[in-house]
Design a protein around this motif. Structure first.
Motif, PDB file in Angstrom:
ATOM      1  N   ALA A 105      41.824  40.163  37.746  1.00 38.90           N
ATOM      2  CA  ALA A 105      42.075  40.944  36.530  1.00 38.90           C
ATOM      3  C   ALA A 105      43.025  40.256  35.559  1.00 38.90           C
ATOM      4  CB  ALA A 105      42.627  42.317  36.906  1.00 38.90           C
ATOM      5  N   GLN A 106      43.894  39.367  36.038  1.00 38.70           N
ATOM      6  CA  GLN A 106      44.844  38.701  35.146  1.00 38.70           C
ATOM      7  C   GLN A 106      44.356  37.328  34.673  1.00 38.70           C
ATOM      8  OE1 GLN A 106      48.572  39.007  37.535  1.00 38.70           O
ATOM      9  NE2 GLN A 106      49.380  40.132  35.774  1.00 38.70           N
ATOM     10  N   PRO A 108      42.932  34.659  32.382  1.00 43.83           N
ATOM     11  CA  PRO A 108      42.637  34.537  30.952  1.00 43.83           C
ATOM     12  C   PRO A 108      41.310  33.804  30.752  1.00 43.83           C
ATOM     13  CG  PRO A 108      44.255  32.888  31.586  1.00 43.83           C
ATOM     14  CD  PRO A 108      43.950  33.681  32.824  1.00 43.83           C
ATOM     15  N   GLN A 128      36.118  42.577  27.931  1.00 47.08           N
ATOM     16  CA  GLN A 128      36.002  43.077  29.296  1.00 47.08           C
ATOM     17  C   GLN A 128      35.324  44.428  29.290  1.00 47.08           C
ATOM     18  OE1 GLN A 128      39.807  40.745  31.297  1.00 47.08           O
ATOM     19  NE2 GLN A 128      39.422  42.870  31.805  1.00 47.08           N
ATOM     20  N   GLU A 305      51.834  44.340  30.717  1.00 51.18           N
ATOM     21  CA  GLU A 305      50.899  44.805  31.745  1.00 51.18           C
ATOM     22  C   GLU A 305      50.333  46.192  31.453  1.00 51.18           C
ATOM     23  OE1 GLU A 305      51.492  43.141  35.953  1.00 51.18           O
ATOM     24  OE2 GLU A 305      53.509  43.663  35.322  1.00 51.18           O
ATOM     25  N   GLY A 307      47.433  46.833  30.769  1.00 49.56           N
ATOM     26  CA  GLY A 307      46.130  46.916  31.426  1.00 49.56           C
ATOM     27  C   GLY A 307      46.230  46.716  32.924  1.00 49.56           C
ATOM     28  N   ARG A 311      43.985  45.854  38.063  1.00 49.15           N
ATOM     29  CA  ARG A 311      44.320  45.148  39.300  1.00 49.15           C
ATOM     30  C   ARG A 311      44.189  46.050  40.523  1.00 49.15           C
ATOM     31  NH1 ARG A 311      50.042  42.510  38.386  1.00 49.15           N
ATOM     32  NH2 ARG A 311      49.468  41.432  40.321  1.00 49.15           N
ATOM     33  N   ARG A 334      47.528  41.762  29.775  1.00 46.80           N
ATOM     34  CA  ARG A 334      47.225  41.418  31.163  1.00 46.80           C
ATOM     35  C   ARG A 334      48.500  41.153  31.967  1.00 46.80           C
ATOM     36  NH1 ARG A 334      43.067  37.535  28.704  1.00 46.80           N
ATOM     37  NH2 ARG A 334      41.019  38.421  29.188  1.00 46.80           N
ATOM     38  N   TRP A 335      49.556  40.703  31.272  1.00 52.56           N
ATOM     39  CA  TRP A 335      50.784  40.314  31.968  1.00 52.56           C
ATOM     40  C   TRP A 335      51.989  40.620  31.085  1.00 52.56           C
ATOM     41  CZ3 TRP A 335      47.164  36.051  31.149  1.00 52.56           C
ATOM     42  CH2 TRP A 335      47.429  35.267  30.030  1.00 52.56           C
ATOM     43  N   ALA A 404      43.535  41.488  26.648  1.00 48.86           N
ATOM     44  CA  ALA A 404      42.126  41.720  26.953  1.00 48.86           C
ATOM     45  C   ALA A 404      41.649  42.932  26.156  1.00 48.86           C
ATOM     46  CB  ALA A 404      41.933  41.978  28.446  1.00 48.86           C
TER      47      ALA A 404
END
Length: 410
Positions: A105-106, A108, A128, A305, A307, A311, A334-335, A404
């Motif tokens: 999921a993370q 890129p 996505q 994070e 999103g 995960r 994502r992070w 994302a």
């Protein structure tokens, strides 16, 4: 994609315009590349952010490009790469919709480099795809951009979290705002149209507000909105907890506010569980989350994070809550996201550069366009070109590849 020890991947082409495929990637190879990516990402601590901005693989062009090639060798099936390259040489840019597994999921995906100097974002537009179980759930009220685009834009920009100073863990993410800064100039363009909520006469007034709690958000969204732009703090639950519904959005709610999340000092966050369940079990006459917080067609959650529920095996976090509330396109992080102050402090970025604000402006501009994915990808291709040419940390994928855009099948 599906995690089952190995990583199982399948792909198909719309209208069966090319052969579909299935691929299996050994789990050990996936774990190695995922661990390498995670080591390059900013952490939630000051030390973790400093490491990513100074010694991490995403902070140096050559090491980042080496990582991008390793990602491609591991995660891009040869048959699919050949199909994409055939389109590329013919001048056709497809739209790849990726449904990652929790383990990936993370990743890129935009950065994958099938050939030296050539990135997947040069070949295709990417987004996505929301998990099928979320968009197929009964009772979801979908809101169409075509029908709501003329409604107001709801903004929550760096709200003051009660009990937390500006320089604390839940403090300011944008710093002191002034009219000449990029994001203030961007916001000022909306003032003549009177389409912002809250309505302000000075763009600086829309930042660091103290009156944007869950009650205000509920009232404002129920009045009708085309988009929601949130810039602030999200606290993501750890994947190993199995509790994606504990993801929390930090508004200006005080600790005595009713909700499912436990108070933090004098503040109670708005959790994904709140957005899904509403006041179920909390009130004698409860309302559902979508009734209280109906989401507009397009949502941008610019936060660390935001999103994170992708995960989880069962994603029930903020992304799921927004989809459940009616959104059809959501941009999430994502992070953890380095702030402009972090770039200046750890990477000696000139005070004239504002990487985070530039990213926010680009995402908001894309969400206000007829084709948000294509618009945002065009901007990211410009960032990738600048990164290739200047090797400046301001242009590194640490920020622009962090986001994302997740869409439904509607």
């Amino acid at each position: 994609m599906a995690d089952a020890g190995e990583l199982y991947m399948s792909w198909r082409w719309q209208h069966d315009s090319a052969d579909a495929g299935v691929w299996v990637i050994p789990g050990a190879e996936v774990d190695r590349i995922v661990s390498r990516v995670r080591a390059a990402l900013p952490g939630t601590s000051v030390a973790g952010i400093e490491s990513a901005l100074t010694t991490g693989e995403l902070a140096d062009y050559n090491s980042e490009h080496d990582l991008a090639q390793a990602l491609s060798r591991t995660l891009l099936p040869h048959r699919l790469a050949a199909q994409l390259y055939d389109l590329y040489v013919r001048g056709v840019r497809p739209h790849i919709r990726i449904q990652p597994s929790p383990r990936t999921a993370q990743i890129p995906w935009e950065l994958l480099a099938p050939d030296p100097g050539l990135r997947l974002l040069d070949i295709a537009d990417l987004s996505q795809l929301a998990p099928a179980g979320l968009v197929s759930a009964p009772g979801i009220t979908a809101r169409s951009w075509a029908e709501t685009r003329d409604l107001p834009v709801v903004t929550v920009l760096d709200p003051r979290v009660p009990g937390f100073r500006a320089d604390s863990a839940l403090g300011s993410v944008l710093g002191r705002m002034s009219p000449e800064l990029p994001l203030a100039r961007h916001i000022s363009r909306y003032l003549l149209e009177n389409c912002l909520r809250p309505a302000v006469s000075d763009p600086v007034e829309i930042f660091r507000r103290q009156d944007q709690d869950r009650g205000w958000l509920s009232e404002t969204l129920r009045a009708g909105a085309s988009r929601l732009l949130y810039v602030g703090h999200v606290t993501a639950a750890a994947p190993e907890s199995g509790r994606s519904e504990d993801a929390r959005l930090h508004l200006t709610c005080t600790a005595d506010t009713e909700g499912f999340a436990p108070p933090e000092r004098t503040h109670r966050p708005l959790s994904a569980k709140d957005l899904i369940l509403g006041t179920h079990t909390l009130a004698d006459h409860p309302h559902t989350g979508p009734d209280l917080w109906p989401m507009p067609s397009r949502v941008a959650l610019i936060a660390c994070e935001s999103g994170g529920d992708l995960r989880f095996g069962e994603p029930l976090g903020l992304l799921a809550a927004m989809l459940n509330g009616g959104a059809e396109l959501i941009t999430v992080g994502r992070w953890p996201l380095p702030t402009d102050l972090a770039f200046e402090r750890f990477a000696a970025t000139p005070s004239t550069r504002h990487p985070l604000q530039d990213n926010i402006c680009a995402i908001d501009t894309a969400h206000n366009s007829p084709d948000p994915i294509s618009t945002l990808m065009h901007w990211q291709r410009d960032r990738a070109a600048a990164w290739r040419e200047t090797h400046s940390l301001c242009d590194s994928p640490l920020l622009w590849a962090a986001f994302a855009t997740v869409t439904t099948t509607r």
